[in-house]
Design an enzyme around this catalytic site. Structure first.
Site, mmCIF file in Angstrom:
data_model
loop_
_atom_site.group_PDB
_atom_site.id
_atom_site.type_symbol
_atom_site.label_atom_id
_atom_site.label_comp_id
_atom_site.label_asym_id
_atom_site.label_seq_id
_atom_site.Cartn_x
_atom_site.Cartn_y
_atom_site.Cartn_z
ATOM 1 N N CYS A 134 -0.032 4.013 2.501
ATOM 2 C CA CYS A 134 0.348 3.607 3.861
ATOM 3 C C CYS A 134 1.780 4.033 4.176
ATOM 4 O O CYS A 134 2.105 4.393 5.319
ATOM 5 C CB CYS A 134 0.223 2.095 4.030
ATOM 6 S SG CYS A 134 -1.449 1.444 3.827
ATOM 7 N N CYS A 158 0.840 -1.204 0.000
ATOM 8 C CA CYS A 158 0.000 0.000 0.000
ATOM 9 C C CYS A 158 0.875 1.255 0.000
ATOM 10 O O CYS A 158 1.499 1.584 1.011
ATOM 11 C CB CYS A 158 -0.917 -0.026 1.220
ATOM 12 S SG CYS A 158 -1.829 1.503 1.496
#
Length: 333
Positions: A90, A87
């Site tokens: 993230c 991700c």
């Protein structure tokens, strides 16, 4: 534990804060007792329960969730960062959450959850996408936000989380012992130069932490008077002014007035402010778009201006803002 469904909000619901006088007194009493014990000890060292700064950021899994999150949340608000190695957002958000947690100096703990390794937790929290951020306070799950968000918005969300934990539940956090390991460097020591308005922006954050909304508004205005395009100050001012508007509202009366007068611009504007503070972003936007559709002249313009102000609260990059802008354009043209 049954977590509530995710609802992206720039701020924590203030309704819980307003109804918390007794818990606040309890927290203040506990803090005064801790200070008294520290004074009696002559400042000779931390208590046995003090944590090193590194212990404020932990990795958790399903097996240890009860111990590491639920039980700990009785002492300190635990922020849950649901992330994954693949991700990309993230990788931007997680380091920021870690830094803000350490800066909070024991008023928060950050628990990182790798969703690839903890699918059950992801399902229990009803998470549809990552990054997703929750908090657990006194065993209760609170949705904070999903996706990337500006640092100032995250700061304000965490500050209000701390306030809710203290005033509603009497939770004042844990003691931190920087001497247990190297203390986290200040931004300048880490090679990050201070910006020209960092002091004023920090003053605004401190004012928000202290509940001084007027002081926060003025601090942001001071920045904007010199730098009208400062995006962080514009976002902070929009959020602080929203909190000022709703702090003395009676939610039941406001919502009753809005339901009884669907074409009343003032009633719908007030209800939209409450919607946004409560995390119901799309409801707030939809309410005002619908009101623009059925009003004219100065009334329509007042509603349109408030909608644009609420866009500032959430941030231009949020997809819900883009969708609402499109809907507004349709009804205007």
């Amino acid at each position: 534990m049954q977590p509530r469904n995710m609802s992206m909000s720039g701020v924590v619901d203030l309704a819980a804060v307003k109804a918390a006088g007794e818990a606040k007194a309890k927290a203040e009493q506990a803090r005064a007792e801790a200070a008294r014990q520290s004074a009696q000890g002559g400042g000779a060292g931390p208590s046995a329960g003090a944590l090193p700064p590194s212990a404020l950021v932990i990795d958790v899994d399903e097996a240890g969730f009860e111990r590491d999150v639920i039980q700990l949340s009785a002492e300190v608000p635990v922020v849950l960062d649901f992330w994954a190695e693949w991700c990309e957002p993230c990788k931007q958000l997680s380091p920021l959450l870690e830094r803000l947690t350490v800066e909070a100096n024991g008023r928060l703990v950050l628990a990182k959850v790798d969703v690839d390794a903890n699918q059950t937790l992801m399902q229990q929290f009803g998470i549809q996408g990552i990054p997703a951020v929750f908090a657990v306070v006194a065993g209760q799950a609170l949705p904070l936000f999903q996706g990337a968000a500006p640092e100032q918005q995250i700061r304000e969300t965490l500050a209000q989380l701390v306030q809710v934990a203290e005033e509603r539940f009497g939770i004042i956090g844990v003691e931190v012992d920087p001497a247990a390991e190297g203390a986290a460097p200040e931004p300048a020591e880490a090679g990050i130069p201070a910006g020209p308005y960092d002091a004023l922006l920090e003053a605004a954050v401190v004012a928000l932490d202290a509940g001084d909304l007027g002081g926060a508004v003025q601090a942001y205005k001071n920045v904007l008077s010199d730098d009208p395009g400062n995006s962080e100050a514009k976002l902070g001012l929009a959020q602080a002014e929203l909190l000022v508007r709703v702090q003395d509202m009676n939610p039941q009366a406001v919502r009753a007035a809005a339901a009884a007068n669907p074409r009343d611009p003032a009633a719908q504007i007030a209800a939209a402010d409450l919607d946004l503070v409560g995390g119901h972003v799309e409801d707030a936007f939809g309410r005002l778009v619908d009101t623009v559709r059925v009003t004219f002249g100065e009334d329509r313009d007042a509603v349109r201006v408030r909608l644009l102000e609420l866009f500032e609260v959430i941030g231009a990059d949020d997809p819900r803002v883009s969708a609402a802008r499109t809907a507004l354009a349709r009804v205007l043209f």
